[in-house]
Motif scaffolding. Sequence first.
Motif, PDB file in Angstrom:
ATOM      1  N   ALA A 191       0.828  -1.209   0.000  1.00  0.00           N
ATOM      2  CA  ALA A 191       0.000   0.000   0.000  1.00  0.00           C
ATOM      3  C   ALA A 191       0.856   1.250   0.000  1.00  0.00           C
ATOM      4  O   ALA A 191       0.529   2.240  -0.656  1.00  0.00           O
ATOM      5  N   LYS A 192       1.975   1.233   0.700  1.00  0.00           N
ATOM      6  CA  LYS A 192       2.871   2.399   0.744  1.00  0.00           C
ATOM      7  C   LYS A 192       3.567   2.602  -0.599  1.00  0.00           C
ATOM      8  O   LYS A 192       3.843   3.722  -0.997  1.00  0.00           O
ATOM      9  N   SER A 193       3.845   1.462  -1.273  1.00  0.00           N
ATOM     10  CA  SER A 193       4.594   1.573  -2.523  1.00  0.00           C
ATOM     11  C   SER A 193       3.739   2.132  -3.659  1.00  0.00           C
ATOM     12  O   SER A 193       4.273   2.663  -4.624  1.00  0.00           O
ATOM     13  N   ARG A 194       2.387   2.005  -3.589  1.00  0.00           N
ATOM     14  CA  ARG A 194       1.518   2.567  -4.628  1.00  0.00           C
ATOM     15  C   ARG A 194       1.531   4.088  -4.540  1.00  0.00           C
ATOM     16  O   ARG A 194       1.607   4.664  -3.461  1.00  0.00           O
ATOM     17  N   ASN A 195       1.374   4.676  -5.654  1.00  0.00           N
ATOM     18  CA  ASN A 195       1.309   6.135  -5.623  1.00  0.00           C
ATOM     19  C   ASN A 195      -0.136   6.575  -5.401  1.00  0.00           C
ATOM     20  O   ASN A 195      -1.066   5.775  -5.479  1.00  0.00           O
ATOM     21  N   LYS A 196      -0.347   7.836  -5.144  1.00  0.00           N
ATOM     22  CA  LYS A 196      -1.651   8.362  -4.780  1.00  0.00           C
ATOM     23  C   LYS A 196      -2.649   8.293  -5.940  1.00  0.00           C
ATOM     24  O   LYS A 196      -3.829   8.035  -5.719  1.00  0.00           O
ATOM     25  N   THR A 197      -2.197   8.485  -7.172  1.00  0.00           N
ATOM     26  CA  THR A 197      -3.126   8.438  -8.304  1.00  0.00           C
ATOM     27  C   THR A 197      -3.659   7.021  -8.520  1.00  0.00           C
ATOM     28  O   THR A 197      -4.828   6.834  -8.851  1.00  0.00           O
ATOM     29  N   GLU A 198      -2.817   6.012  -8.302  1.00  0.00           N
ATOM     30  CA  GLU A 198      -3.260   4.628  -8.444  1.00  0.00           C
ATOM     31  C   GLU A 198      -4.286   4.287  -7.366  1.00  0.00           C
ATOM     32  O   GLU A 198      -5.303   3.637  -7.645  1.00  0.00           O
TER      33      GLU A 198
END
Length: 132
Positions: A9-16
């Motif tokens: 979850a931390k590795s995903r970016n905010k737009t995803e």
Amino acid sequence: MAQSRSDLAKSRNKTEQDSCWKKYIETELEAAKKWSHKWGFLKTPVDELIHHKKEENTSPKIELPEHLQVRPVTPVEKYIKVLPSPPVPKTTQRFIGWRSAVPELQLEHGFQIRSCKGSFFKDLKWPREPSD
């Protein structure tokens, strides 16, 4: 090594994350629209359903001819009479056949066996009634 969910979850970016949330909301809204079409009958009160059922069953009664009418039920006790049993035997060996041994109870009748090819007793030339 395998990453935990929190690391993913931390590795995903905010737009995803935002696009996943939008898809989730869209599917929820579509399901809410379809729900009333598929399952809306569950919202109707039970009294209303019963009321409609009563209205449907009000059909005119048709008088049947006398030969087609159902006769009233006759009680079984009129045809079958069961006398009280003798006292229960004290041993299991005497228990087998303890009711049929009493002739007053009439558990066995002299029924004849019939078949389409003739009587079995006739073929063997046996008497119809057993002889003691």
